[in-house]
Design an enzyme around this catalytic site. Sequence first.
Site, PDB file in Angstrom:
ATOM      1  N   GLY A 196       0.848  -1.200   0.000  1.00 42.48           N
ATOM      2  CA  GLY A 196       0.000   0.000   0.000  1.00 42.48           C
ATOM      3  C   GLY A 196       0.874   1.237   0.000  1.00 42.48           C
ATOM      4  CD1 TRP A 204       4.267   1.759   6.954  1.00 44.47           C
ATOM      5  CD2 TRP A 204       5.437   3.369   5.941  1.00 44.47           C
ATOM      6  NE1 TRP A 204       5.383   2.014   7.709  1.00 44.47           N
ATOM      7  CE2 TRP A 204       6.127   3.000   7.107  1.00 44.47           C
ATOM      8  CE3 TRP A 204       5.992   4.362   5.128  1.00 44.47           C
ATOM      9  CZ2 TRP A 204       7.344   3.572   7.498  1.00 44.47           C
ATOM     10  CZ3 TRP A 204       7.199   4.937   5.507  1.00 44.47           C
ATOM     11  CH2 TRP A 204       7.864   4.540   6.671  1.00 44.47           C
ATOM     12  CE  LYS A 226       3.257   4.009  12.544  1.00 45.86           C
ATOM     13  NZ  LYS A 226       3.475   5.431  12.269  1.00 45.86           N
ATOM     14  CE  LYS A 274       0.036   6.633  14.257  1.00 43.96           C
ATOM     15  NZ  LYS A 274      -0.446   7.048  12.934  1.00 43.96           N
ATOM     16  CD  GLN A 285      -4.333   0.258   9.677  1.00 39.54           C
ATOM     17  OE1 GLN A 285      -3.764  -0.704  10.162  1.00 39.54           O
ATOM     18  NE2 GLN A 285      -5.200   0.139   8.686  1.00 39.54           N
TER      19      GLN A 285
HETATM   20  P1  NAD Z   1      -2.929   1.475   2.674  1.00 42.74           P
HETATM   21  O1  NAD Z   1      -3.706   2.303   3.624  1.00 42.74           O
HETATM   22  O2  NAD Z   1      -2.344   2.131   1.483  1.00 42.74           O
HETATM   23  O3  NAD Z   1      -3.907   0.283   2.288  1.00 42.74           O
HETATM   24  C1  NAD Z   1      -4.056  -0.248   1.051  1.00 42.74           C
HETATM   25  C2  NAD Z   1      -3.427  -1.616   0.966  1.00 42.74           C
HETATM   26  O4  NAD Z   1      -4.342  -2.612   1.443  1.00 42.74           O
HETATM   27  C3  NAD Z   1      -3.105  -1.954  -0.482  1.00 42.74           C
HETATM   28  O5  NAD Z   1      -1.847  -2.553  -0.570  1.00 42.74           O
HETATM   29  C4  NAD Z   1      -4.194  -2.953  -0.822  1.00 42.74           C
HETATM   30  O6  NAD Z   1      -3.781  -3.854  -1.803  1.00 42.74           O
HETATM   31  C5  NAD Z   1      -4.381  -3.658   0.486  1.00 42.74           C
HETATM   32  N1  NAD Z   1      -5.643  -4.395   0.552  1.00 42.74           N
HETATM   33  C6  NAD Z   1      -6.882  -3.940   0.243  1.00 42.74           C
HETATM   34  N2  NAD Z   1      -7.787  -4.922   0.417  1.00 42.74           N
HETATM   35  C7  NAD Z   1      -7.099  -6.007   0.856  1.00 42.74           C
HETATM   36  C8  NAD Z   1      -7.455  -7.329   1.239  1.00 42.74           C
HETATM   37  N3  NAD Z   1      -8.729  -7.730   1.217  1.00 42.74           N
HETATM   38  N4  NAD Z   1      -6.480  -8.167   1.659  1.00 42.74           N
HETATM   39  C9  NAD Z   1      -5.208  -7.771   1.725  1.00 42.74           C
HETATM   40  N5  NAD Z   1      -4.790  -6.522   1.380  1.00 42.74           N
HETATM   41  C10 NAD Z   1      -5.735  -5.663   0.956  1.00 42.74           C
HETATM   42  O7  NAD Z   1      -1.757   0.692   3.460  1.00 42.74           O
HETATM   43  P2  NAD Z   1      -0.412   1.300   4.060  1.00 42.74           P
HETATM   44  O8  NAD Z   1      -0.456   2.789   4.106  1.00 42.74           O
HETATM   45  O9  NAD Z   1       0.703   0.650   3.355  1.00 42.74           O
HETATM   46  O10 NAD Z   1      -0.488   0.831   5.582  1.00 42.74           O
HETATM   47  C11 NAD Z   1       0.088  -0.343   6.077  1.00 42.74           C
HETATM   48  C12 NAD Z   1       0.394  -0.168   7.536  1.00 42.74           C
HETATM   49  O11 NAD Z   1       1.381   0.863   7.666  1.00 42.74           O
HETATM   50  C13 NAD Z   1      -0.785   0.285   8.392  1.00 42.74           C
HETATM   51  O12 NAD Z   1      -0.774  -0.409   9.619  1.00 42.74           O
HETATM   52  C14 NAD Z   1      -0.527   1.755   8.644  1.00 42.74           C
HETATM   53  O13 NAD Z   1      -1.016   2.213   9.890  1.00 42.74           O
HETATM   54  C15 NAD Z   1       0.981   1.796   8.645  1.00 42.74           C
HETATM   55  N6  NAD Z   1       1.571   3.100   8.293  1.00 42.74           N
HETATM   56  C16 NAD Z   1       1.097   3.841   7.268  1.00 42.74           C
HETATM   57  C17 NAD Z   1       1.703   5.046   6.961  1.00 42.74           C
HETATM   58  C18 NAD Z   1       1.234   5.919   5.835  1.00 42.74           C
HETATM   59  O14 NAD Z   1       1.564   7.115   5.813  1.00 42.74           O
HETATM   60  N7  NAD Z   1       0.515   5.381   4.867  1.00 42.74           N
HETATM   61  C19 NAD Z   1       2.802   5.467   7.686  1.00 42.74           C
HETATM   62  C20 NAD Z   1       3.281   4.685   8.719  1.00 42.74           C
HETATM   63  C21 NAD Z   1       2.642   3.492   9.011  1.00 42.74           C
HETATM   64  P1  13P Z   2      -2.317   7.692   9.089  1.00 46.56           P
HETATM   65  O1  13P Z   2      -2.564   6.218   8.892  1.00 46.56           O
HETATM   66  O2  13P Z   2      -3.331   8.360   9.962  1.00 46.56           O
HETATM   67  O3  13P Z   2      -2.103   8.410   7.786  1.00 46.56           O
HETATM   68  O4  13P Z   2      -0.948   7.832   9.889  1.00 46.56           O
HETATM   69  C1  13P Z   2       0.236   7.669   9.210  1.00 46.56           C
HETATM   70  C2  13P Z   2       1.313   7.444  10.188  1.00 46.56           C
HETATM   71  O5  13P Z   2       1.329   6.435  10.857  1.00 46.56           O
HETATM   72  C3  13P Z   2       2.329   8.505  10.300  1.00 46.56           C
HETATM   73  O6  13P Z   2       3.380   8.113  11.140  1.00 46.56           O
END
Ligand code: NAD
Ligand code: 13P
Length: 416
Positions: free
Chosen positions: A12, A14, A136, A271, A366
């Site tokens: 996704g 991240w 997260k 958070k 999340q």
């Molecule tokens: P995202 O919010 O971009 O979610 C989309 C992802 O979910 C895609 O890869 C999609 O293919 C997948 N998906 C959708 N339906 C699905 C299903 N049924 N089965 C499996 N996968 C499916 O995801 P992200 O931003 O990569 O977040 C991943 C983790 O990283 C989360 O726990 C998030 O809290 C954490 N995180 C995100 C960020 C950020 O800025 N995006 C930053 C730090 C941590």
């Molecule tokens: P959000 O999932 O709320 O975008 O938070 C991203 C994040 O974890 C930044 O550290």
Amino acid sequence: TKKHKVTIVGSGNWGSTIAKIIAENTKAHPELFEEDVQMWVYEEEVTIGKDSKHYDPSIGSSPQKLTHIINTYHENVKYLPNIKLPANIVANPSVVDAATNSTILIFNLPHQFIGRISKQLEGKILPYARGISCIKGVEVTESEISLFSEWIGEGLGIYCGALSGANIANEIAQEKWCETTIAYDPPPVDSRVATPTGPSPSSSSVNLTITPADAPHKDVLGRNSKVRLRAVPSDYPPLDHALFKTLFYRPYFHVRMVSDVAGVSLGGALKNIVALAAGFVDGRGWGDNAKAAVMRVGLLEMVQFGKEFFGQTVHAGTFTEESCGVADLITSCSGGRNFRCAKMAVERGVSVDEVEATELNGQKLQGTSTAKEVNSFLKARGREEGYPLFTAVLDILEGRNTVDDIPALLARVDDV
Ligand code: NAD
Ligand code: 13P
């Protein structure tokens, strides 16, 4: 010596950003890592819009597989658009195939999907692999709570650490500087199941006596872990703090290695609830003072939650001193998706779920599910009252309270 093979489970916003960081580093350190990085992609059909530089008139609006798009154009046009990914990232629709023979597994997907994916990997990975969870959220089942790092480790029979920090993915993908925290603190290996390949001086005589080092180790809640950690064969570079720092560090992504897996994981999960509250008060037009107030109470509830339920291992300093604590809280309450969607929901008078569905193009919040999960855990222990902000967020999400009730709800308990 052998090289470590790295797989990213998730792609996704991240997941793709972390894949970029890792692929840059595997290319820069060929003495330690295989250059190609496997990235598991939840396969879907994606249409490349006319505004994308990858738009091909001969294909037009016909949908294409996301793995094909990533491997052809080196861009995740759906979840991380306009960012060039290194060509050594290999998008793979099969999680089992992507993880085969990998010594390092990086778990990075929305927490609601990890259960099913982890099940598919059971028994299919190297028994001496190590994991890092970038997820997260927390796993709550029948009033028990686990960290994803732990839960993945127990399910797959491996050790899994945690990465979390003030890390808004889009900024990092543009190589804007930030910090992160990685917790990695594996227990001693079990010498009876150690070193499945390669000769070692003691491997000919299998010692079946349980020595203190072999005894089941305790997880972060003090429970006996069923994982018997296998040693990484000695012909690989050791999987230690230095190696993980090399794998994740970039000039624009500074890494601090710590041992507090519980603190790092909890900060990232909790958070997100606070970020929803910050979005609610900002959306209501109450300005920065109100936002700072919910951040203050939120941080106190985060520390209190860690001490109350993970007191055996969690360090309050992880919340107050590391990127995964207060810094992540600040960035998430400034520009995170949970914050932004909660703010829009209040401004438009619609639900946060509705904003998530219409504004995020498939990305997942999340905070909404974590608010529910944490609340069910607190409720089962009769501890909702001790966490007025966490409780207020769920009550607002589910319509039992409104944003206007927040000041009174927080005033009721004056010792948090
Ligand atoms: P995202 O919010 O971009 O979610 C989309 C992802 O979910 C895609 O890869 C999609 O293919 C997948 N998906 C959708 N339906 C699905 C299903 N049924 N089965 C499996 N996968 C499916 O995801 P992200 O931003 O990569 O977040 C991943 C983790 O990283 C989360 O726990 C998030 O809290 C954490 N995180 C995100 C960020 C950020 O800025 N995006 C930053 C730090 C941590
Ligand atoms: P959000 O999932 O709320 O975008 O938070 C991203 C994040 O974890 C930044 O550290």
